[in-house]
Enzyme design. Structure first.
Site, PDB file in Angstrom:
ATOM      1  N   HIS A 267       2.642   4.555   6.551  1.00 12.32           N
ATOM      2  CA  HIS A 267       1.392   3.788   6.467  1.00 12.32           C
ATOM      3  C   HIS A 267       0.280   4.739   6.023  1.00 12.32           C
ATOM      4  O   HIS A 267       0.398   5.346   4.966  1.00 12.32           O
ATOM      5  CB  HIS A 267       1.146   3.123   7.830  1.00 12.32           C
ATOM      6  CG  HIS A 267       0.044   2.130   7.877  1.00 12.32           C
ATOM      7  ND1 HIS A 267      -0.592   1.608   6.788  1.00 12.32           N
ATOM      8  CD2 HIS A 267      -0.552   1.520   8.948  1.00 12.32           C
ATOM      9  CE1 HIS A 267      -1.516   0.726   7.161  1.00 12.32           C
ATOM     10  NE2 HIS A 267      -1.528   0.667   8.461  1.00 12.32           N
ATOM     11  N   HIS A 306       5.167  -0.837  -1.883  1.00 11.38           N
ATOM     12  CA  HIS A 306       4.262  -1.578  -0.996  1.00 11.38           C
ATOM     13  C   HIS A 306       4.951  -2.861  -0.559  1.00 11.38           C
ATOM     14  O   HIS A 306       5.678  -3.479  -1.325  1.00 11.38           O
ATOM     15  CB  HIS A 306       2.949  -1.935  -1.722  1.00 11.38           C
ATOM     16  CG  HIS A 306       1.841  -2.235  -0.786  1.00 11.38           C
ATOM     17  ND1 HIS A 306       1.667  -3.484  -0.226  1.00 11.38           N
ATOM     18  CD2 HIS A 306       0.878  -1.455  -0.262  1.00 11.38           C
ATOM     19  CE1 HIS A 306       0.626  -3.451   0.582  1.00 11.38           C
ATOM     20  NE2 HIS A 306       0.127  -2.232   0.589  1.00 11.38           N
ATOM     21  N   ASP A 362      -2.358   5.287  -1.674  1.00 12.23           N
ATOM     22  CA  ASP A 362      -2.253   6.655  -1.145  1.00 12.23           C
ATOM     23  C   ASP A 362      -1.795   7.676  -2.165  1.00 12.23           C
ATOM     24  O   ASP A 362      -1.787   8.874  -1.873  1.00 12.23           O
ATOM     25  CB  ASP A 362      -1.272   6.654   0.046  1.00 12.23           C
ATOM     26  CG  ASP A 362      -1.857   5.913   1.226  1.00 12.23           C
ATOM     27  OD1 ASP A 362      -1.181   5.013   1.762  1.00 12.23           O
ATOM     28  OD2 ASP A 362      -3.014   6.193   1.567  1.00 12.23           O
TER      29      ASP A 362
HETATM   30  C1  SDX Z   1      -0.271   1.732   3.097  1.00 10.02           C
HETATM   31  O1  SDX Z   1       0.653  -2.921   4.398  1.00 10.02           O
HETATM   32  C2  SDX Z   1      -0.414  -2.450   3.832  1.00 10.02           C
HETATM   33  O2  SDX Z   1      -1.246  -3.149   3.312  1.00 10.02           O
HETATM   34  C3  SDX Z   1      -0.521  -0.936   3.926  1.00 10.02           C
HETATM   35  C4  SDX Z   1      -1.687  -0.321   3.154  1.00 10.02           C
HETATM   36  C5  SDX Z   1      -3.019  -0.701   3.742  1.00 10.02           C
HETATM   37  O3  SDX Z   1      -4.021  -0.667   3.008  1.00 10.02           O
HETATM   38  O4  SDX Z   1      -3.084  -0.930   4.973  1.00 10.02           O
HETATM   39  O5  SDX Z   1      -1.645  -0.740   1.802  1.00 10.02           O
HETATM   40  C6  SDX Z   1      -1.642   1.198   3.204  1.00 10.02           C
HETATM   41  O6  SDX Z   1       0.356   1.958   4.097  1.00 10.02           O
HETATM   42  C7  SDX Z   1       0.324   1.907   1.724  1.00 10.02           C
HETATM   43  C8  SDX Z   1       1.811   2.367   1.782  1.00 10.02           C
HETATM   44  C9  SDX Z   1       1.831   3.859   2.026  1.00 10.02           C
HETATM   45  N1  SDX Z   1       3.205   4.312   2.289  1.00 10.02           N
HETATM   46  C10 SDX Z   1       3.891   5.019   1.381  1.00 10.02           C
HETATM   47  O7  SDX Z   1       3.479   5.306   0.262  1.00 10.02           O
HETATM   48  C11 SDX Z   1       5.237   5.522   1.894  1.00 10.02           C
HETATM   49  C12 SDX Z   1       6.296   5.301   0.813  1.00 10.02           C
HETATM   50  N2  SDX Z   1       6.479   3.873   0.667  1.00 10.02           N
HETATM   51  C13 SDX Z   1       7.457   3.232   1.432  1.00 10.02           C
HETATM   52  O8  SDX Z   1       8.065   3.852   2.475  1.00 10.02           O
HETATM   53  C14 SDX Z   1       7.558   1.726   1.306  1.00 10.02           C
HETATM   54  O9  SDX Z   1       7.379   1.396  -0.008  1.00 10.02           O
HETATM   55  C15 SDX Z   1       6.627   0.937   2.188  1.00 10.02           C
HETATM   56  C16 SDX Z   1       6.737   1.353   3.614  1.00 10.02           C
HETATM   57  C17 SDX Z   1       5.228   1.092   1.737  1.00 10.02           C
HETATM   58  C18 SDX Z   1       7.015  -0.532   2.052  1.00 10.02           C
HETATM   59  O10 SDX Z   1       8.273  -0.617   2.564  1.00 10.02           O
HETATM   60  P1  SDX Z   1       9.070  -2.023   2.600  1.00 10.02           P
HETATM   61  O11 SDX Z   1       8.272  -3.129   2.054  1.00 10.02           O
HETATM   62  O12 SDX Z   1       9.617  -2.159   3.958  1.00 10.02           O
HETATM   63  O13 SDX Z   1      10.189  -1.750   1.544  1.00 10.02           O
HETATM   64  P2  SDX Z   1      11.595  -1.174   1.895  1.00 10.02           P
HETATM   65  O14 SDX Z   1      11.428   0.082   2.703  1.00 10.02           O
HETATM   66  O15 SDX Z   1      12.434  -2.266   2.431  1.00 10.02           O
HETATM   67  O16 SDX Z   1      12.119  -0.752   0.449  1.00 10.02           O
HETATM   68  C19 SDX Z   1      12.716  -1.691  -0.420  1.00 10.02           C
HETATM   69  C20 SDX Z   1      13.589  -0.843  -1.313  1.00 10.02           C
HETATM   70  C21 SDX Z   1      14.536   0.065  -0.541  1.00 10.02           C
HETATM   71  O17 SDX Z   1      15.622   0.355  -1.408  1.00 10.02           O
HETATM   72  P3  SDX Z   1      17.052  -0.421  -1.147  1.00 10.02           P
HETATM   73  O18 SDX Z   1      17.391  -0.188   0.326  1.00 10.02           O
HETATM   74  O19 SDX Z   1      16.782  -1.846  -1.477  1.00 10.02           O
HETATM   75  O20 SDX Z   1      18.022   0.250  -2.076  1.00 10.02           O
HETATM   76  O21 SDX Z   1      12.773   0.053  -2.084  1.00 10.02           O
HETATM   77  C22 SDX Z   1      13.061   1.397  -1.682  1.00 10.02           C
HETATM   78  C23 SDX Z   1      13.788   1.346  -0.360  1.00 10.02           C
HETATM   79  O22 SDX Z   1      14.641   2.466  -0.220  1.00 10.02           O
HETATM   80  N3  SDX Z   1      11.775   2.071  -1.546  1.00 10.02           N
HETATM   81  C24 SDX Z   1      11.537   3.304  -1.953  1.00 10.02           C
HETATM   82  C25 SDX Z   1      10.179   3.532  -1.679  1.00 10.02           C
HETATM   83  N4  SDX Z   1       9.655   2.438  -1.121  1.00 10.02           N
HETATM   84  C26 SDX Z   1      10.644   1.533  -1.036  1.00 10.02           C
HETATM   85  N5  SDX Z   1      12.352   4.242  -2.500  1.00 10.02           N
HETATM   86  C27 SDX Z   1      11.764   5.411  -2.791  1.00 10.02           C
HETATM   87  N6  SDX Z   1      10.465   5.707  -2.577  1.00 10.02           N
HETATM   88  C28 SDX Z   1       9.652   4.791  -2.015  1.00 10.02           C
HETATM   89  N7  SDX Z   1       8.385   5.072  -1.799  1.00 10.02           N
END
Ligand code: SDX
Length: 427
Positions: A267, A306, A362
């Site tokens: 997050h 996201h 971010d």
């Molecule tokens: C913020 O919710 C909000 O609005 C949050 C926010 C706010 O203003 O409050 O916008 C702020 O928190 C932004 C997000 C910051 N976090 C990151 O940048 C961390 C990296 N991102 C992720 O961990 C991920 O994308 C999330 C947590 C942001 C979202 O995760 P989801 O929606 O639960 O997606 P998921 O983990 O189920 O991923 C779906 C697929 C998976 O692959 P498969 O299992 O289908 O093969 O996408 C992949 C994940 O492995 N994936 C990524 C990835 N994000 C998702 N793979 C590599 N790198 C990534 N960053």
């Protein structure tokens, strides 16, 4: 003629049900009538991480994840970032309308009046280790504020709620600045109410003997970043504030729960994690190998992806624009080249395209904060300063929502059936 209902047939019993459809949802409680016998509890939904569950009806922030749209109380984020002040946006989020000149002046004065914290808070902060993570300090100090303002428990009194929201908006930057000073081993600089909100915060953070001479471009850039972070509908930390606030605890305690959630690297902690990732990559030539580790699942591309945005996060576009304005003042952050190349490669790679992974807010913000002189572990504190008006607006909306009650999800029990206690000598 189509009806706004869902016809459901339970093939276990052959019975059919008509469930009302409203605002693109069915009420989960309408499923409870679907039973296999009179003593059956009825159907529930199972939705870990609430991937497809609306927890509330909110009028504060609108996001269209497919189109990359973000609006606060209907106003596009692009217009607010370009033309509003952070306190103006805070007023908008909390009160629902842009303030008139008179309302804004009164709001600014109210906040300015409450920027000081009880000197015992300084003793509390001095108790942390020299290398304490500033988010841990912020989390502890904001929670502790509830002990200095016991009247904050009167959450059903509108005037009291207003006072506590002003207190938190005013004092969070002071505590944040103190956390920064503690980590630097510098004496605390108290609020200088001859400065505006952002100027006061920057002065409390960077002043070394006398008023800090700010770079106005950097100060406005910081204000834009705070505006971009001000709210984001039902994200993890806001959901935490709503859930904890639903027990009718005071707002300081509820917001400290939001700070705790924001701290996590998935997050708000992602902006810190992005810089650590760029440091780990080191040079552009190492990017292809890093991308491979991400695609194998042993790394995450921090700052990418996201839950809602399945296209470019509109804030990332604006942050990137601010980055160039900041680097004109501070000199190019050498890590920017790695970030740009990482983005270019990822956006062309099937793994990311298939999963609709784009830069989020971010990805670039940490590069800016670093160029402004903030240490990596402090970036999420800046996110928290920005998000505070959103947390407060959402907390108040939850309290005033007649649909809301104390938050208490159900579960699917998968544990042991009934069994008898076994004395220790027989285990
Ligand atoms: C913020 O919710 C909000 O609005 C949050 C926010 C706010 O203003 O409050 O916008 C702020 O928190 C932004 C997000 C910051 N976090 C990151 O940048 C961390 C990296 N991102 C992720 O961990 C991920 O994308 C999330 C947590 C942001 C979202 O995760 P989801 O929606 O639960 O997606 P998921 O983990 O189920 O991923 C779906 C697929 C998976 O692959 P498969 O299992 O289908 O093969 O996408 C992949 C994940 O492995 N994936 C990524 C990835 N994000 C998702 N793979 C590599 N790198 C990534 N960053």
């Amino acid at each position: 003629m189509s009806k706004d209902t869902l016809s459901v047939t339970d093939n276990r019993t052959g019975r059919s049900y008509e469930l009302p459809v409203s605002e693109g949802t069915i009420r989960a409680m309408d499923l409870r009538q679907i039973k296999t016998s009179d003593d059956d509890f009825g159907l529930m939904t199972y939705d870990p991480a609430f991937m497809n569950t609306a927890s509330c009806r909110s009028a504060i922030t609108f996001i269209d994840g497919e189109r990359g749209i973000l609006r606060y109380r209907g106003y596009p984020i692009e217009q607010l970032a370009e033309r509003a002040s952070f306190l103006e946006v805070s007023y908008l989020l909390i009160h629902g309308e842009l303030p008139t000149r008179e309302e804004l002046d009164r709001w600014i004065e109210e906040v300015r009046y409450h920027t000081y914290v009880h000197t015992n808070i300084t003793k509390f902060l001095e108790g942390f280790r020299y290398d304490a993570h500033p988010m841990g300090m912020l989390l502890g100090a904001v929670g502790a504020l509830s002990t200095f303002y016991p009247d904050a428990k009167h959450i059903h009194d509108p005037a009291n709620r207003h006072l506590q929201m002003v207190r938190l908006l005013a004092k969070l930057p002071t505590i944040a600045a103190f956390a920064f000073r503690h980590s630097r081993g510098l004496p605390f600089v108290f609020p200088d109410n001859g400065l505006d909100y952002i100027g006061n915060y920057v002065n409390m953070t960077f002043s070394i003997g006398g008023r800090h001479q700010p770079n106005k471009v950097l100060q406005r850039a910081l204000e834009i970043l705070l505006i971009l972070h001000a709210d984001h509908e039902q994200n993890c930390s806001t959901s935490a504030v709503r859930s904890v606030g639903s027990s009718h605890v005071d707002p300081f305690s509820a917001v400290s729960a939001g700070i705790a959630a924001l701290y996590g690297p998935l997050h708000g902690g992602a902006n810190e994690a992005v810089l650590l990732m760029l440091d780990e990559i080191g040079e552009k030539k190492n990017i292809p190998a890093f991308i491979e580790t991400v695609k194998q699942g042993s790394d995450r591309l921090m700052g990418f992806g996201h839950r809602v945005y399945k296209s470019y996060d509109p804030r990332a576009t604006l942050v990137k624009k601010v980055a160039y304005e900041v680097f004109e003042q501070t000199g190019l952050n050498p890590k920017l080249e790695i970030a740009l190349e990482l983005e270019r490669i990822a956006l062309e790679d099937e793994y990311f395209i298939k999963r609709k992974l784009y830069p989020n807010v971010d990805f670039y913000s940490g590069l800016i904060y670093q160029a402004m002189g903030y240490p990596t572990d402090y970036f999420t504190v800046l996110f928290a300063i920005g998000r505070t008006p959103g947390w407060l607006a959402q907390w108040q909306e939850m309290l005033l929502d007649k649909d809301q009650k104390i938050s208490r999800p159900r579960q699917i029990y998968i544990g042991e059936g009934k069994r008898e206690f076994v004395p220790i000598e027989r285990r």
